[in-house]
Design a protein around this motif. Structure first.
Motif: not given
Length: 768
Positions: A20-26, A28-31, A35-41, A63-67
């Motif tokens: 939080q506070g480091v642009g993580f949600r945006p 995640v959105y772009h990642m 990959e053509g994934i639907s969902g929420t953060v 998941l690989t890119v995220l971690t």
């Protein structure tokens, strides 16, 4: 079944850490979109919750890119996922933050990123010259955060309504400022204000404010400039009259001032910068880094004869603008000596002093005071001297002690630290959060800030301590405060906590040989310790060796007067004929009649005495001054390739305890100071002391079959001593551990207290 078609899946993911506070949600959105994934953060207090729905292969790649992605600002400490039933999702969206749960790892304040710096200096950009420019990757965090989750309306930025253009960027997924909570521009504020105290308190705004402030600095004025964690006092480091007036304003007679430079290239004009030092200067925390000075280009009063220049790079847009215009500037905390840094506007604006020319400020609230951090390179690695802005509240991660098999959650711990270089520590769920530096708790205002910060951080982290740990010293303010909380309390010995802080950082269980060298610590026998060799394992500690005790006058008050300690040492060692100080008769009489005399094994006082015996320095006008000038003399011999004098320390055993006896070393200093080069003797003392440490460690290795050595305590801020001791120990087959995440001085003992408190808890649960 169609083998050619990848099956879809839906995952609920929980990401814990600096998210939080480091642009993580945006991010995640772009990642997810890639990959053509639907969902929420969304932020949910103590973590980020992600729903990811798509083909199995795409979700796996996501998941690989995220971690595995590095250097994007976020850090996932714990990662959990579960398969859930498919949801009706057509897109990926960032949701409004959820309810508060366990507190998250809160990010420290971040320096201006390269992209924002480029816009800041680009005349064609709409944020050109904006002193508050930021994005998802940079800007204040900890110092403006009211509460979690980290959203704009939970920060000091709530006071500034976004303009239409900023609103578009904030809501646009393609923008670098998509969900950047500190977003602002020249139209929506905050705004720069300059008040000139010499011109009937006249005020200027924005660009004019910067121009007027710069002109005042060029004229030799001293300004108060509002930063991220408080105000700085700012002036030219080249004007002797100005720097002397700054010393009058601060009440700071001798301590060197830190200097901010516009770039590494600019620093290299005045200091030696190694590869490791450059990396530390440019690291995200942007600490003040102690660098070896090259030449005497600045006003003498800037560094006051120190071998170091405390150099650092700009970390706010305003600092970039000022150093680009004016070159190097002294940037020192705006506090009257010994008092907390000033963070609120009214006390700064109302400060009455003929030395202060003006105040450059803004109306963005600073919610908590945070001083600049200080570090240097020792033994090839960064060593923190003051851990504050840029590092706090980033945690030190510790292994869980209380296992789930006990059916109970590990209790949270509050460690009160010490009184000098005070900081406290919260421990919860594997994270030890060491607070910012406060100063000396003997000062009532500093103690008030310590208490206020305890309540503030407790609320911010949703922390309820269940166990309290403090120092053994009966008169420490921190220990009294710990006792006042009315919770289960454990008291631990000062030097044991020093060694435990190293063990905590390196996840050591022991046994280890702990070498703790500092100025003062209350011993288990009621005497003053400070040169200790401990055998530490788990929560236990055994005093296996120490410096031979010597008498000093005044106990803790002896820290200032090195000349007095020198007389005590020479008298005790039977070297009275070498005492030339006319005040010695009174000291000798006090020693004979045991008036205000205490026994001490303090390495810090020993180095003070040696400095005085060699006529290098006789009084500490600030903490560690004599030892610092003594180290400078030794380093001078190394740089000039002067052979070190022979200054031996003797090792003996008394009642099963090893002693490092400095009598022969002081005899060598006295007998040779008229013949040998003083710097050769200073270097010889450092080397002799380092060899003495190794000699006792070898005795303990043979006795206890231990080859791991932990070095801690403020004396190990001495680079000459530390590097020699570490090298000699390694040559003898020892593995050497030192503090990295917290300072070796008393600013790090709260971490050691947490380590020991958790060990006591572990032992308690094992007996249940």
């Amino acid at each position: 079944m169609d083998q050619g078609k990848d099956q879809s899946m839906t995952l609920k993911i929980y990401a814990y850490g600096i998210v939080q506070g480091v642009g993580f949600r945006p991010l995640v959105y772009h990642m997810a979109k890639n990959e053509g994934i639907s969902g929420t953060v969304r932020n949910v207090g103590g973590y980020v919750e992600i729903i990811a729905q798509g083909e199995k292969g795409a979700v796996g790649r996501f998941l690989t890119v995220l971690t595995e992605t590095k250097d994007m600002g976020y850090e996932i400490i714990k990662f959990e996922k579960e398969v859930i039933s498919p949801l009706a999702l057509n897109d990926f969206v960032i949701l409004k933050s959820g309810a508060l749960g366990e507190s998250s790892v809160i990010p420290p304040d971040l320096p201006v990123c390269p992209a924002c710096q480029k816009e800041l200096l680009n005349g064609g950009d709409r944020r050109f010259g904006n002193p508050f420019i930021s994005c998802i990757s940079c800007g204040p965090r900890y110092t403006i955060m009211e509460r979690l989750p980290y959203d704009r309306d939970h920060t000091a930025m709530i006071d500034f309504k976004m303009c239409e253009e900023c609103e578009k960027e904030y809501t646009s997924p393609e923008s670098r400022r998509f969900h950047a909570q500190t977003i602002s521009c020249n139209d929506c504020g905050p705004y720069l204000i300059y008040r000139d105290k010499k011109k009937e308190e006249k005020e200027w705004l924005e660009g004019e404010a910067l121009d007027q402030a710069a002109a005042a600095l060029l004229e030799g004025g001293i300004l108060a400039v509002k930063g991220i964690g408080g105000y700085h006092l700012v002036c030219s480091p080249f004007r002797e009259d100005t720097v002397n007036r700054l010393r009058i304003l601060k009440g700071r007679e001798e301590k060197p001032f830190a200097v901010m430079f516009s770039s590494i290239a600019e620093i290299k004009k005045y200091c030696h910068v190694s590869k490791e030092e450059r990396s530390l200067l440019e690291s995200r925390p942007r600490p003040i880094v102690l660098l070896r000075r090259e030449g005497d280009y600045m006003a003498p009063s800037t560094n006051k004869g120190s071998m170091y220049c405390g150099a650092f790079l700009p970390y706010t847009p305003l600092q970039i603008l000022l150093t680009e215009k004016l070159g190097p500037l002294i940037m020192t905390s705006a506090n009257i000596s010994g008092q907390p840094i000033i963070r609120e506007d009214e006390p700064m604006l109302s400060l009455s002093s003929k030395e202060l020319r003006g105040v450059l400020y803004n109306h963005r609230r600073i919610l908590r005071s945070v001083d600049d951090s200080v570090a240097k390179i020792v033994d090839g690695k960064p060593q923190l001297i003051r851990r504050s802005r840029g590092y706090v509240p980033y945690p030190v991660f510790l292994a869980t002690e209380v296992k789930e098999s006990h059916g109970e959650k590990e209790p949270s711990v509050f460690a009160a630290g010490g009184d000098l270089k005070a900081s406290f520590c919260f421990y919860k769920n594997g994270s030890a959060v060491v607070s910012q530096y406060f100063g000396d708790l003997e000062e009532s205002k500093v103690m008030e800030e310590y208490e206020r910060s305890f309540e503030d951080m407790k609320k911010l982290f949703r922390f309820q301590p269940e166990l309290v740990v403090c120092d053994l010293h009966p008169n420490y303010h921190s220990a009294r405060y710990a006792s006042s909380l009315g919770l289960p309390l454990i008291k631990v010995q000062h030097h044991h906590a020093h060694i435990a802080s190293v063990m905590a950082e390196h996840h050591l269980e022991g046994p280890v040989i702990g070498v703790a060298m500092d100025g003062t610590g209350y011993g288990t026998d009621g005497t003053i310790w400070g040169g200790e060799f401990l055998i530490c394992q788990d929560k236990e500690s055994k005093r296996a060796g120490h410096l031979s005790p010597f008498p000093i006058l005044g106990g803790d008050q002896s820290m200032r007067e090195a000349w007095k300690t020198a007389i005590c040492c020479l008298t005790h060692f039977g070297l009275q004929e070498y005492i030339t100080d006319e005040r010695s008769d009174l000291i000798k009489a006090a020693l004979r009649h045991h008036v205000n005399v205490v026994s001490s094994s303090s390495a810090g006082r020993l180095f003070d005495a040696a400095s005085s015996v060699l006529l290098i320095a006789h009084e500490n006008t600030y903490e560690g001054e004599c030892a610092s000038l003594f180290e400078k003399s030794g380093l001078s011999a190394m740089e000039r390739q002067i052979k070190p004098a022979s200054v031996p320390f003797e090792v003996s055993e008394r009642k099963g305890i090893w002693e490092l006896d400095p009598k022969s070393a002081f005899a060598a200093l006295c007998k040779e100071r008229g013949k040998e080069n003083i710097s050769a003797l200073a270097l010889g003392f450092h080397i002799g002391f380092a060899k003495g440490i190794v000699s006792i460690c070898e005795k303990l290795k043979a006795q206890y079959k231990i080859s791991d050595v932990c070095l801690s305590g403020g004396v190990f801020q001495n680079t000459v001593l530390t590097e020699h001791a570490a090298r000699f120990l390694r040559e003898k087959g020892f593995k050497v551990y030192m503090n990295l995440s917290v300072p070796p001085n008393d600013g790090g003992i709260s971490l050691g207290q947490v380590y020991l408190g958790r060990k006591y808890l572990k032992a308690f649960y094992q007996t249940k």
